[in-house]
Structure formats: C-alpha cells, structure tokens
Scaffold this active site. Structure first.
Site, short mmCIF file in Angstrom:
data_model
loop_
_atom_site.label_atom_id
_atom_site.label_comp_id
_atom_site.label_asym_id
_atom_site.label_seq_id
_atom_site.Cartn_x
_atom_site.Cartn_y
_atom_site.Cartn_z
N ASP A 1 0.87 -1.18 0.00
CA ASP A 1 0.00 0.00 0.00
C ASP A 1 0.90 1.22 0.00
OD1 ASP A 1 -2.23 1.71 0.26
OD2 ASP A 1 -2.10 1.68 2.44
N SER A 2 0.33 2.37 -0.33
CA SER A 2 1.09 3.62 -0.26
C SER A 2 1.52 3.91 1.17
CB SER A 2 0.23 4.77 -0.77
OG SER A 2 -0.96 4.84 -0.02
N CYS B 1 -4.17 -0.90 -2.22
CA CYS B 1 -4.27 0.56 -2.32
C CYS B 1 -5.16 0.82 -3.52
CB CYS B 1 -2.87 1.14 -2.55
SG CYS B 1 -2.83 2.86 -3.05
N GLU C 1 -6.59 9.15 10.04
CA GLU C 1 -5.24 9.08 10.60
C GLU C 1 -5.13 9.85 11.91
OE1 GLU C 1 -2.20 9.81 7.67
OE2 GLU C 1 -2.64 7.86 6.78
N CYS D 1 -11.58 3.21 -0.38
CA CYS D 1 -10.28 3.62 0.15
C CYS D 1 -10.05 2.81 1.42
CB CYS D 1 -10.28 5.12 0.45
SG CYS D 1 -8.81 5.68 1.34
N HIS E 1 -8.65 3.45 4.03
CA HIS E 1 -8.77 4.17 5.30
C HIS E 1 -10.21 4.22 5.81
CE1 HIS E 1 -4.70 5.68 4.64
NE2 HIS E 1 -4.73 6.28 5.80
#
Lengths: 270, 270
Positions: free
Chosen positions: A15-16, A78, A157, A189, A191
């Site tokens: 993943d990034s 990702c 985050e 995504c 996240h």
C-alpha cells in the site's frame, strides 16, 4: 501440482502507507494460516493526489521488492495503485495479482436493488473512474455515483473517526450521493473502514456499506484455493512489515489500523 | 564586489509541495525584481509525517537540483525541512541558505508582551521543537506552547478555509493554547496563512498571528542586501516552477496558494 513451499510462501501486500493494514487485518481474521509480508511506501504516501505515471512507477518498485521475497500472491491493497497499475503488474508478474477495486465493485453490483451504487475514494481513485468502469463492465445497467473525499484519510489518521467534525465532513461529501437514491455505498479507500459508523449514520441505515478490505480477503481466499496454494491452519509463522519510512506517528496509526500490535517493522530503502 | 550576473541570478525556493508558494507570493509582492526558481517535491509530499532521515535526504536532492540551476540564494520554504536540514545545507553550500523558522521565531520573540508564544505546525515540525529552540535561544525567558495540527493542511488544500468544519477543527486544536495565555501565535506551516481568518477568529483578536511567509520575505530582502546581491526593479523575467509530480489537483491548489496563474510548470525527475 504445487509443492509445499509454494503453499507456505507468504502473501505479499503493498500500500502507499498503512491503510492497507485494514486488508491485512481481514486476512488474519479469515485466513489465519497465511504468512504475509507487508510493504507500506510511507516515504511516498499518499498516492491519492499524485499522477498515474508516478503511481505506476512506485507500484513497480514495490512489487519488485515483494517478489524478491518469494511471495506466492500479490495484493495491491491501495485503491489508487489498483486503479492505475493492476493491468501492468499482471502482465509483468507470474504470480496471481489482486487489487482492492474488483472485489468491492463485484459486491456492489451483487447487492444493489435500485441499480444505483455510490463510490467514495481519494481524488485520484475517483478520477480514474476505476470503480465505475469495473461495475459497468459487470452490469452495464448499473448507475454509479462517485465522490472524492480528500479529508476522510487525514481524519482517519488523526483518529477523529466520530464526533461533530467527522460527521459534518461526511455530511458535506455524502449529501449529493444521498440525494441520488443509491442503496449501496462502496468505501473505495482502505482508510474508510475506520469511519464506517459515522458514514453509516450520515448516509442512513437503508444504504449498505461495502468494505473493500473484507471483500478483498474473501477474494484472496478464493484465488488461493483456485490456484491450490492455500496454507491451511490456525496461525501463521511469518508476519513481516516493511515501511519505506518509519516514524513514530506511523507506528501508532498502524496499530489502530491493524487492530493489534505491530511486532516487527523494518525500514527499507527500495 | 558582486558581478551583475549574481544579482540577476534567481532565488531558489523548495518545499515538499505547493505550500511554499505562499513564500513566493510574498517575494513577488515585496521584491518584484527578483527572479525565482521554485521546486515542489510533490512526488514525496507531505514531509510533515516522515522521519528526519528521509526529510534530510529529500532536502539534499532538492538543493542539488536548484544549485545546478545557478541560484544565488536558497530558501527552504518548508517548516519540516527547515527544522531538520538547515544546518547541514548551510554546511554544504556556498550560497546563503534561509529557512522559514528563524524569521517567524524572531518576530514572535520581538512582539510578545506576555512572554508566552504559541506555535502551530505539522506533527514533525512540532516534534522537532525547532521553533521552541530558536525562540529560547533568542530569549531564554520566553515560554513556548506548541501544538501539532495535522488536519489544517488538508483543510487548506481542500479549500475549506472557513465555515463550520474549519472553525471546529481550529477550535479543537487551539483551545489548549488559548487557555495558556499566549499573546502571539506563530503559523508554523506554509499552508496556514490560507486559514488565517478562521484561526484569528478562534484564537481571538488579542492574539497576534505571525505569518512566517511574510517574515521570510523580509529576511530574504535583508540577506540579499547584506550580500550585495539584490536585483532591484519592478518586474522579474524568470519565474520557473518545477514539480516532481504534476497533477491537475496540484495546479489548481498551487494557483490558490500563489494568488495568481502559474504560467509555466515543468515536471522533473530528480
């Protein structure tokens, strides 16, 4: 026939950054016998605001690193990288390569009743149109409503996953989707699963959320079986985490994403 | 004596992304005769969440690129990079090197009456303690109150610089600073000037905001004069912008930061 080395070889995931750990968490849950090697390109994170050429270059470097570790399957965990580099990686590599877009898109198509599906993601994932294209290929009659939500990643985050700010932000992004009459919303995504309950509250209980991390783990299971390279069992012996940049912030966030302690992290210059 | 070539040589400015354009905007305003070359390392942005080692490596690469273009002065227009790499760059390079931290810190020390100064910035700038150290060196009696505000950068980039979400976010970050009795708040990140009015509203009119972009431009003016390398005049002929990754998103944001059209942008692989 596959030899036993292949079966116990690790699954490689990149993943990034650390968002892809939500996919790892699902692999641990559903496929506890599988060994894994995770690479987070935290020196270049995020990919979501960068050009396709740059993301493709990063994807090639990441894959090369994981392949050199003897992985049996590559997961591009990702959305941005899946959107732009999956075809190329499949062309280049001899092992199965999976992204996070197709599994989410497939689930969306399968469960919608109104035929109207929403997708949220980073600017570059949405701009790539990858979910829209994938769903329209599977079912041309589907109507897809997309919305880029750049602030959701930093909110996740920061750990501000509920409360007033998260809700107002989600409302600002999701209001237009809500009005379009979707009955399924794909969290495009890695996240976003952390914001699931806020997103559900804002979009309403009658819209089903598709968590691409969950769907990807199911598809990994299927792919391993089809290729005869599953590693059955109840625990894995190899769980390696590599980051291209290790900072304290990342470790703390990583543990929130993974849902458990990150035992061993190594910084690599690739 | 300095020859005329030196005086018309460009000022080199680098930042992790496009935030440093707020410094360029101030240079254009205050020093309209100066030529400039800007490098935004958008392929690696943001620096604020990365380790010092990685940021130092990026700073070296960026400086090498600008020096190869014949610049007469280097401005590190990124708080994170200023915090960790200024000393090293000054050691390595033969031209004057300026950061954005000292100018802001100096202004803070000069104008505080209560001796209590607040600083906000990215997690890595705050963690470096660079503003605190700089101010304590200048005036050991000063009390510095710092706060990392990771969500302000994405808010500025999204263009959500006022309204409810920006205000609630600013309030959540600034409340503890407000209670500490500061009378000066340093905007320790090149993105924050875009949020100035919201920050002012939340922190109160009796707290003076220090915009490091403005202070840096004043210090550039002084440094150029001291070294006899100013380029007087009312317009510059060379305004070059390089990005390590060019995406449409960045161009749009860049123009908001610069306050004018970005005429010529080139992608470079450095």
């Amino acid at each position: 026939m596959t030899d036993s080395k292949s079966n116990s070889s690790p699954i490689g995931i990149f993943d990034s950054g650390i968002g892809g750990l939500t996919v790892v968490r699902e692999i641990f849950r559903k496929l506890p016998g599988e060994n894994i090697i995770y690479l987070g390109d935290t020196a270049s994170v995020p990919y979501g605001t960068k050009s396709s050429e740059t993301v493709i270059k990063y994807s090639q470097i990441n894959s090369r690193f994981l392949v050199s570790k003897g992985i049996k399957l590559l997961v591009v965990a990702c959305n941005t990288a899946s959107a732009v580099s999956l075809t190329g990686l499949r062309w280049d590599l001899e092992i199965p390569v999976m992204g996070v877009i197709e599994p989410g898109a497939r689930k969306g198509v399968r469960i919608t009743k109104t035929g109207k599906v929403g997708v949220i993601g980073t600017p570059s994932t949405i701009k790539s149109g990858a979910y829209k294209k994938a769903m329209e290929n599977m079912a041309p009659e589907i109507k897809v409503y997309s919305k880029a939500c750049p602030l959701l990643v930093p909110l996740a985050e920061e750990g501000w996953t509920d409360g007033e700010i998260a809700q107002l932000t989600a409302r600002r992004y999701l209001e237009p989707l809500k009005e379009s009459g979707i009955d399924v919303l794909i969290l495009g995504c890695t996240h976003y699963p952390l914001l699931k309950s806020t997103i559900q509250k804002v979009i309403g209980e009658d819209v089903a959320l598709v968590d691409s991390a969950e769907e990807t783990a199911l598809e990994i299971e299927r792919t391993l079986k089809e290729n005869g390279i599953s590693n059955e069992g109840s625990y894995s012996t190899q769980r390696e985490f590599y980051l291209t940049d290790v900072s304290e912030t990342f470790i703390a966030i990583a543990e929130r994403f993974l849902g458990e302690k990150v035992e061993r992290v190594e910084q690599v210059d690739i």
